[in-house]
Design a protein around this motif. Structure first.
Motif, mmCIF file in Angstrom:
data_model
loop_
_atom_site.group_PDB
_atom_site.id
_atom_site.type_symbol
_atom_site.label_atom_id
_atom_site.label_comp_id
_atom_site.label_asym_id
_atom_site.label_seq_id
_atom_site.Cartn_x
_atom_site.Cartn_y
_atom_site.Cartn_z
ATOM 1 N N ASP A 145 0.828 -1.203 0.000
ATOM 2 C CA ASP A 145 0.000 0.000 0.000
ATOM 3 C C ASP A 145 0.861 1.252 0.000
ATOM 4 O O ASP A 145 0.559 2.232 -0.682
ATOM 5 N N ALA A 146 1.949 1.213 0.765
ATOM 6 C CA ALA A 146 2.812 2.391 0.867
ATOM 7 C C ALA A 146 3.484 2.699 -0.462
ATOM 8 O O ALA A 146 3.570 3.862 -0.874
ATOM 9 N N SER A 147 3.965 1.680 -1.161
ATOM 10 C CA SER A 147 4.657 1.910 -2.425
ATOM 11 C C SER A 147 3.712 2.437 -3.496
ATOM 12 O O SER A 147 4.036 3.388 -4.220
ATOM 13 N N SER A 148 2.529 1.836 -3.618
ATOM 14 C CA SER A 148 1.590 2.315 -4.624
ATOM 15 C C SER A 148 1.062 3.701 -4.266
ATOM 16 O O SER A 148 0.859 4.544 -5.140
ATOM 17 N N SER A 149 0.884 3.971 -2.978
ATOM 18 C CA SER A 149 0.444 5.302 -2.554
ATOM 19 C C SER A 149 1.523 6.342 -2.823
ATOM 20 O O SER A 149 1.228 7.470 -3.228
ATOM 21 N N LEU A 150 2.791 5.968 -2.589
ATOM 22 C CA LEU A 150 3.894 6.886 -2.867
ATOM 23 C C LEU A 150 3.919 7.250 -4.353
ATOM 24 O O LEU A 150 4.078 8.420 -4.721
ATOM 25 N N ALA A 151 3.746 6.252 -5.206
ATOM 26 C CA ALA A 151 3.773 6.511 -6.647
ATOM 27 C C ALA A 151 2.607 7.396 -7.070
ATOM 28 O O ALA A 151 2.778 8.334 -7.863
ATOM 29 N N LYS A 152 1.415 7.103 -6.552
ATOM 30 C CA LYS A 152 0.255 7.928 -6.917
ATOM 31 C C LYS A 152 0.442 9.357 -6.413
ATOM 32 O O LYS A 152 0.215 10.328 -7.138
ATOM 33 N N MET A 153 0.872 9.499 -5.162
ATOM 34 C CA MET A 153 1.082 10.821 -4.566
ATOM 35 C C MET A 153 2.080 11.635 -5.378
ATOM 36 O O MET A 153 1.828 12.788 -5.746
ATOM 37 N N TRP A 154 3.217 11.030 -5.697
ATOM 38 C CA TRP A 154 4.314 11.779 -6.321
ATOM 39 C C TRP A 154 4.016 12.108 -7.774
ATOM 40 O O TRP A 154 4.212 13.239 -8.226
ATOM 41 N N THR A 155 3.519 11.112 -8.536
ATOM 42 C CA THR A 155 3.278 11.365 -9.957
ATOM 43 C C THR A 155 2.129 12.346 -10.157
ATOM 44 O O THR A 155 2.186 13.201 -11.048
ATOM 45 N N ALA A 156 1.090 12.253 -9.342
ATOM 46 C CA ALA A 156 -0.039 13.173 -9.493
ATOM 47 C C ALA A 156 0.358 14.595 -9.111
ATOM 48 O O ALA A 156 -0.067 15.568 -9.748
ATOM 49 N N LEU A 157 1.172 14.727 -8.062
ATOM 50 C CA LEU A 157 1.650 16.048 -7.662
ATOM 51 C C LEU A 157 2.474 16.681 -8.783
ATOM 52 O O LEU A 157 2.295 17.855 -9.122
ATOM 53 N N HIS A 158 3.360 15.905 -9.380
ATOM 54 C CA HIS A 158 4.221 16.455 -10.420
ATOM 55 C C HIS A 158 3.513 16.569 -11.765
ATOM 56 O O HIS A 158 3.908 17.385 -12.609
ATOM 57 N N ALA A 159 2.457 15.780 -11.970
ATOM 58 C CA ALA A 159 1.626 15.994 -13.152
ATOM 59 C C ALA A 159 0.978 17.370 -13.099
ATOM 60 O O ALA A 159 0.862 18.070 -14.115
ATOM 61 N N ARG A 160 0.574 17.763 -11.918
ATOM 62 C CA ARG A 160 -0.009 19.100 -11.736
ATOM 63 C C ARG A 160 1.001 20.183 -12.121
ATOM 64 O O ARG A 160 0.675 21.137 -12.835
ATOM 65 N N GLU A 161 2.239 20.020 -11.651
ATOM 66 C CA GLU A 161 3.275 20.997 -11.968
ATOM 67 C C GLU A 161 3.618 20.977 -13.453
ATOM 68 O O GLU A 161 3.742 22.024 -14.096
ATOM 69 N N SER A 162 3.763 19.788 -14.009
ATOM 70 C CA SER A 162 4.130 19.679 -15.419
ATOM 71 C C SER A 162 3.070 20.301 -16.318
ATOM 72 O O SER A 162 3.382 21.030 -17.271
ATOM 73 N N ALA A 163 1.804 20.015 -16.034
ATOM 74 C CA ALA A 163 0.730 20.564 -16.856
ATOM 75 C C ALA A 163 0.638 22.079 -16.715
ATOM 76 O O ALA A 163 0.359 22.789 -17.693
ATOM 77 N N ALA A 164 0.905 22.590 -15.507
ATOM 78 C CA ALA A 164 0.879 24.042 -15.313
ATOM 79 C C ALA A 164 2.022 24.717 -16.067
ATOM 80 O O ALA A 164 1.843 25.789 -16.666
ATOM 81 N N LEU A 165 3.197 24.108 -16.055
ATOM 82 C CA LEU A 165 4.325 24.668 -16.807
ATOM 83 C C LEU A 165 4.039 24.650 -18.311
ATOM 84 O O LEU A 165 4.358 25.599 -19.026
ATOM 85 N N ALA A 166 3.434 23.557 -18.786
ATOM 86 C CA ALA A 166 3.089 23.477 -20.203
ATOM 87 C C ALA A 166 2.090 24.569 -20.566
ATOM 88 O O ALA A 166 2.203 25.208 -21.623
#
Length: 405
Positions: free
Chosen positions: A334-355
């Motif tokens: 649970d921790a590993s999959s939650s870490l991946a979801k947390m991190w990728t979604a957070l940085h998707a927000r940043e990446s899309a905003a920069l784009a």
């Protein structure tokens, strides 16, 4: 040498037709040639038949039937020529989600609702007889279904707060309650409805026909994200289903959690594909647009933003391929999959905003190929585990202390 006399160089990072800009080669390393060929075919169909529909679909907030008509024949849940174990692997399903999300996040979410949440519920929760009957039809989209868990008043606290009830009378169950944010429900044949058994207080799951008496569906309007994806509010008022409609291997919340545990990685892959789509849209604009007599891509601040998006994307690819490789070895956490979801979604927000910044005013209209990703990043950030909930799961694993209230 002045900027006007600098010589241009051939770009070193060019989009791979299937997996986008992936400078460290994470994606292609993990699949067989047959699996890559299946995803290349998917990418061809997306570019030719699906992507041209999505800007209009965004404006009208509708999902064209032509999308499923184009994708279903590809048999992406058991593609021809791909080893059955590889086709069922988290790596293949993850990269499939990546390719879909790189085209459009609503399309990826719709497909994953069938191939991930609904199919996994039936495969892991159904009896052998139920699986044998339903799984081939689910794979071909002959039987479409949705995962109906979230409720109007219960999302993150659904484990303890689930309020929909199921009462048994002989060989019949009577279901009462409501579900909300159920994507694809209006086009589904069956709804996988999770309800609390009034006899023992445990959570069970029932396949409820969308057209059953007592079922009412209302499309949720006014969304600013995932506009083509039809999310529904479902009311269940005295809905009667036979015992044969109950998925036999779901008898408690523990069983539901076991189904959901490996699926959070699907959303992390979608968040990663979103970044690839946003980067490529911004890059096309930077190469084509001129300002002050020069290509927009020749400016230092523009290149810095593109580099940050690529960094986020590459790091996300490293995380999700590593997670899927671990899961395919049988290491589910649970921790590993939650870490991946947390991190990728957070940085998707940043990446899309920069784009969106790079595209300027054009970044708020769908024709830019960036606006859809910018808005959809907000939905991905919240669904299938909010940032706060996933962070607390990771924090509990780090400290050994639960901070959940």
């Amino acid at each position: 040498m002045s900027p006007s006399t600098q010589r241009t160089r051939e770009p070193e990072f060019t989009p791979d037709r299937t997996f986008g800009i992936d400078p460290l080669g994470y994606a292609r390393t993990h699949l067989s040639p047959a699996a890559v060929a299946a995803l290349e075919q998917l990418q061809t169909v997306l570019e030719r038949d699906v992507v041209p529909l999505m800007n209009a679909a965004w404006d009208t907030a509708t999902m064209p039937d032509a999308v499923i008509d184009a994708l279903a024949p590809l048999r992406l849940m058991d593609p021809d020529g791909v080893d059955a174990d590889e086709a069922a692997s988290t790596m293949f399903s993850g990269l499939r989600n990546f390719v879909l999300a790189r085209a459009d996040v609503s399309v990826a979410t719709m497909f994953n609702a069938q191939s991930g949440l609904f199919r996994s519920t039936v495969r892991l929760g159904g009896s052998p007889e139920q699986v044998a009957d339903l799984d081939p039809r689910i794979r071909s989209f002959a039987y479409r279904g949705v995962f109906a868990l979230t409720e109007p008043d219960h999302g993150s606290d659904i484990a303890g707060g689930l309020a929909t009830t199921a009462t048994r009378e002989g060989d019949t169950w009577i279901i009462d309650g409501a579900k909300r944010w159920i994507g694809g429900a209006t086009a589904a044949d069956g709804l996988a409805v999770f309800a609390r058994d009034t006899a023992d207080g445990e959570v069970k799951c029932f396949l409820v026909p969308r057209t059953a008496a007592g079922v009412a569906l209302d499309v949720i309007g006014g969304k600013i994200s995932l506009r083509p994806m039809q999310n529904a509010h479902i009311t269940l008022d005295g809905v009667r289903v036979p015992e044969s409609a109950r998925l036999q291997r779901i008898a408690s919340w523990r069983d539901v959690a076991a189904i959901m545990r490996p699926l959070r990685s699907d959303v992390a892959w979608i968040a990663t594909g979103l970044q690839a789509g946003a980067l490529e849209g911004a890059l096309r604009h930077a190469r084509a647009r001129e300002q002050f007599g020069r290509p927009l891509g020749s400016f230092q601040l523009v290149q810095e933003k593109l580099a940050r998006i690529l960094g986020n994307l590459t790091a996300s690819l490293g995380m999700v391929t590593g997670l899927s490789a671990a899961q395919d070895r049988g290491a589910f956490s649970d921790a590993s999959s939650s870490l991946a979801k947390m991190w990728t979604a957070l940085h998707a927000r940043e990446s899309a905003a920069l784009a969106r910044e790079l595209v300027g005013g054009n970044g708020i209209v769908v024709d830019s190929d960036v606006a859809r990703f910018f808005a959809d990043a907000e939905a991905v950030y919240s669904y299938e585990g909010t940032h706060e909930i996933t962070s607390l799961i990771v924090g509990r694993a780090l400290t050994g202390v639960s901070a959940f209230v």
